[in-house]
Design a protein around this motif. Structure first.
Motif, PDB file in Angstrom:
ATOM      1  N   GLY A 473       6.425   0.050  -6.743  1.00  0.00           N
ATOM      2  CA  GLY A 473       6.695   1.452  -6.225  1.00  0.00           C
ATOM      3  C   GLY A 473       7.895   1.412  -5.330  1.00  0.00           C
ATOM      4  O   GLY A 473       8.444   2.347  -5.106  1.00  0.00           O
ATOM      5  N   GLY A 474       8.312   0.357  -4.590  1.00  0.00           N
ATOM      6  CA  GLY A 474       9.404   0.341  -3.636  1.00  0.00           C
ATOM      7  C   GLY A 474      10.645   0.531  -4.548  1.00  0.00           C
ATOM      8  O   GLY A 474      11.664   1.138  -4.043  1.00  0.00           O
ATOM      9  N   GLU A 475      10.648  -0.530  -5.805  1.00  0.00           N
ATOM     10  CA  GLU A 475      12.047  -0.373  -6.540  1.00  0.00           C
ATOM     11  C   GLU A 475      12.166   0.995  -7.086  1.00  0.00           C
ATOM     12  O   GLU A 475      13.331   1.463  -7.167  1.00  0.00           O
ATOM     13  N   ARG A 476      11.156   1.665  -7.647  1.00  0.00           N
ATOM     14  CA  ARG A 476      11.223   3.181  -8.042  1.00  0.00           C
ATOM     15  C   ARG A 476      11.719   3.979  -6.831  1.00  0.00           C
ATOM     16  O   ARG A 476      12.701   4.831  -7.202  1.00  0.00           O
ATOM     17  N   GLN A 477      11.321   3.764  -5.754  1.00  0.00           N
ATOM     18  CA  GLN A 477      11.578   4.545  -4.601  1.00  0.00           C
ATOM     19  C   GLN A 477      13.162   4.344  -4.248  1.00  0.00           C
ATOM     20  O   GLN A 477      13.872   5.472  -4.158  1.00  0.00           O
ATOM     21  N   ARG A 478      13.685   3.129  -4.546  1.00  0.00           N
ATOM     22  CA  ARG A 478      15.211   3.078  -4.087  1.00  0.00           C
ATOM     23  C   ARG A 478      15.922   3.722  -5.093  1.00  0.00           C
ATOM     24  O   ARG A 478      16.992   4.173  -4.709  1.00  0.00           O
ATOM     25  N   ILE A 479      15.547   3.727  -6.238  1.00  0.00           N
ATOM     26  CA  ILE A 479      16.272   4.152  -7.498  1.00  0.00           C
ATOM     27  C   ILE A 479      16.368   5.681  -7.323  1.00  0.00           C
ATOM     28  O   ILE A 479      17.305   6.388  -7.569  1.00  0.00           O
TER      29      ILE A 479
END
Length: 591
Positions: A473-479
């Motif tokens: 979830g955090g990686e998707r948010q940063r993208i």
């Protein structure tokens, strides 16, 4: 034919009519071939004893013409179907994109996907396959009846009598047909929805109910589908089989033989043979029209659903077209006595909200759950329009801005980080497809996404899977943040943009965002109050009303709602699992 599909089929109506005309001519050519064969068969028996080869050659030509016309009709109808599919999907996509986002959410992605995929496909099948067959089913019986009448009215009356009996039985078999077709289609849709839900929710299913409840819904959908089929079979099974037997060639053939023997057909063998050849096709030619009824009804339902979506009102504008002379002169955001409710006047999401966000400043919205923070973001993005008051950017009402112009001004990052199937680089450059890799990498670095992307097997070319399932979830948010930063919009709206980041990544992410917020008008919504402590102005909402406003230190000193939220936030950060720590339950209610 039901008239229901025709308004939606208007873009290819001319092509459909040409296909139906070709199919009708094909039927006439086939009928002419049968008559010529009968004439050729009896010609040697006539007084002049002429050769049968000329009529047989002409019959062969008519047969080839019938085949060529039938193939051409289906080719034309399939081209019309593919063109209609392209036109409808483009029109639906453009229309849905122009609808208020709130209305799109109310309709639901599943319903819209069904209209744009299944219903358009149903019309494709109808246009491609049903229209030529329907034309043949109408022209062939009519032409056959005329030919029999010219040969001998008794042959026509006998064949029509058999067809009429079969038709009456078939009509009885199809009583309540429209209601049954609707029930059948609804039951099929329920089965499809249950299967989709069961597969998509598999992690939740395995964790909570091991499939008992969700599979039970699928089982119940199957049972309902089976009940509809059984009801349909019981109501029409026997009558339908009887009608098929009556409309088969043999009953008509037997009746025509009896009429010929009784009426002296042996004295006119040509007419009798011709009646036997073409008469058996009268009743049988009516079967496609009856069999196509289900497809026509389904096409009508699909056309009605497509028409309903196209009838949805797009985003309204004030006083007609956009006045380009009133385009925003800066990026100052103003809410002027704005009120909005989700269909319930007694439960307004926001009431009389007024504030100003100046260029180069960060304005934070905080408050308890349900205070109206996300509604403010939705109104600013014009997912919905205010019920009262107005929202302006640089003095221009949002309703006077085209969607493209608004999108060029405002960049959005929401809590629900949606990624499309494709590579990481493709997702970052979604709004700027021409951006080179240097720009993509710069945006990823600013969003603190570059480091984790580099360790992936294919780096920026790594596929993210459907909805970004391969990333956290955090990686998707940063993208998604990198995507918004690459767009470089003068206004930035962040709705829980750091919701999935841990403490370390959150601090790094906010540091990167802080550098890129300079010179922009920033609206940020956060439950983690630590992320907005440095905001230029904090607006505190409670039940849709603005109750406090000011910088962090001033609001803490005022000892109002914000101070209580801050203390709850501090307690939550200090909370730990252990016998000496008691959760009083207030932190979860306040933040």
């Amino acid at each position: 034919m039901s008239a229901a599909p025709w308004p939606v089929l208007a873009p290819v109506r001319g092509r459909i009519r040409i296909a139906m005309a070709m199919s009708g001519l094909s039927a006439l050519s086939a009928l002419s071939a049968l008559l010529l064969i009968a004439f050729a068969a009896v010609r040697p028996l006539t007084a002049d004893g002429g050769s049968p080869w000329l009529p047989l050659l002409i019959a062969a030509g008519c047969t080839l013409a019938a085949l060529a016309l039938r193939l051409a009709a289906f080719g034309q109808s399939h081209r019309a179907a593919f063109r209609l599919e392209l036109i409808l999907r483009r029109r639906l996509a453009a229309h849905v994109a122009a609808l208020p986002m709130g209305r799109v959410q109310q309709i639901g992605p599943a319903s819209l996907a069904k209209v744009m995929q299944d219903d358009v496909k149903a019309l494709h099948v109808f246009v491609a396959d049903a229209t030529p067959l329907y034309a043949r089913a109408v022209v062939m019986p009519a032409a056959t009846a005329v030919a029999l009448s010219l040969l001998d009215w008794r042959y026509a009356a006998a064949a029509l009598a058999v067809a009429l009996v079969g038709l009456l039985v078939l009509i009885f078999a199809m009583r309540d047909g429209t209601a049954l077709i609707r029930a059948y289609n609804a039951a099929r849709e329920q089965v499809t929805a249950a299967v989709t839900e069961f597969v998509q929710a598999m992690p939740v299913v395995r964790t909570f109910d091991t499939g008992q409840d969700s599979f039970g819904r699928y089982q119940r959908a199957l049972e309902t589908y089976l009940d509809v089929l059984i009801l349909w079979y019981r109501r029409s099974g026997l009558a339908a089989r009887a009608s098929l037997a009556i409309l088969a060639p043999l009953p008509t053939l037997a009746v025509l033989l009896a009429v010929g023997l009784w009426g002296g057909g042996e004295e006119e063998p040509g007419a009798w043979l011709a009646a036997l050849l073409v008469g058996t096709g009268l009743a049988e030619a009516m079967m496609p029209a009856m069999a196509l009824r289900h497809m026509v009804a389904r096409a009508g339902l699909s056309a009605a659903r497509i028409a309903e979506v196209l009838a949805e009102a797009p985003l309204p504008t004030i006083d007609g077209p956009v006045a380009f002379s009133t385009l925003p002169h800066d990026t100052t955001i103003r809410f002027e006595a704005v009120s909005f409710g989700y269909g319930q006047a007694a439960m307004q999401a926001i009431t009389g909200l007024s504030f100003t966000a100046s260029p180069g400043t960060m304005t934070a919205l905080v408050g308890p759950s349900g205070a109206g923070k996300s509604t403010v973001a939705a109104l600013l993005c014009r997912f919905r329009d205010p019920e009262a008051g107005r929202i302006t950017i640089g003095g221009t009402d949002l309703r006077d801005l085209s969607p493209d112009r608004l999108a060029a001004l405002v960049g959005f990052v929401f809590q629900d980080a949606f990624l499309f199937t494709g590579s990481i680089a493709d997702n970052i450059r979604l709004g700027r497809p021409a951006a080179d890799m240097a720009m993509v990498e710069a945006a990823a670095r600013a969003a603190r996404a570059h480091d984790f992307i580099q360790v992936l097997p294919r780096g920026y070319d790594t596929p993210v899977g459907e909805r970004g399932v391969t990333l956290s979830g955090g990686e998707r948010q940063r993208i998604t943040i990198a995507r918004a930063l690459l767009l470089d919009r003068p206004i930035l709206v962040l709705d829980e943009a750091t919701a999935f980041a841990d403490a370390e990544n959150e601090a790094a992410l906010m540091a990167g965002l802080a550098a890129l917020m300079r010179g922009r008008t920033v609206i940020i919504i956060a439950h983690r109050l630590s992320t907005i402590r440095g905001a230029d102005r904090i607006l505190v909402l409670d039940r849709g009303r603005l109750v406090e406003a000011g910088p962090h230190d001033q609001l803490v000193a005022a000892d109002g709602l914000y101070a209580r939220l801050w203390r709850a936030h501090e307690r939550a950060r200090a909370w730990a699992i252990g016998p000496d720590v008691i959760d009083d339950g207030r932190a979860g209610d306040m933040v």
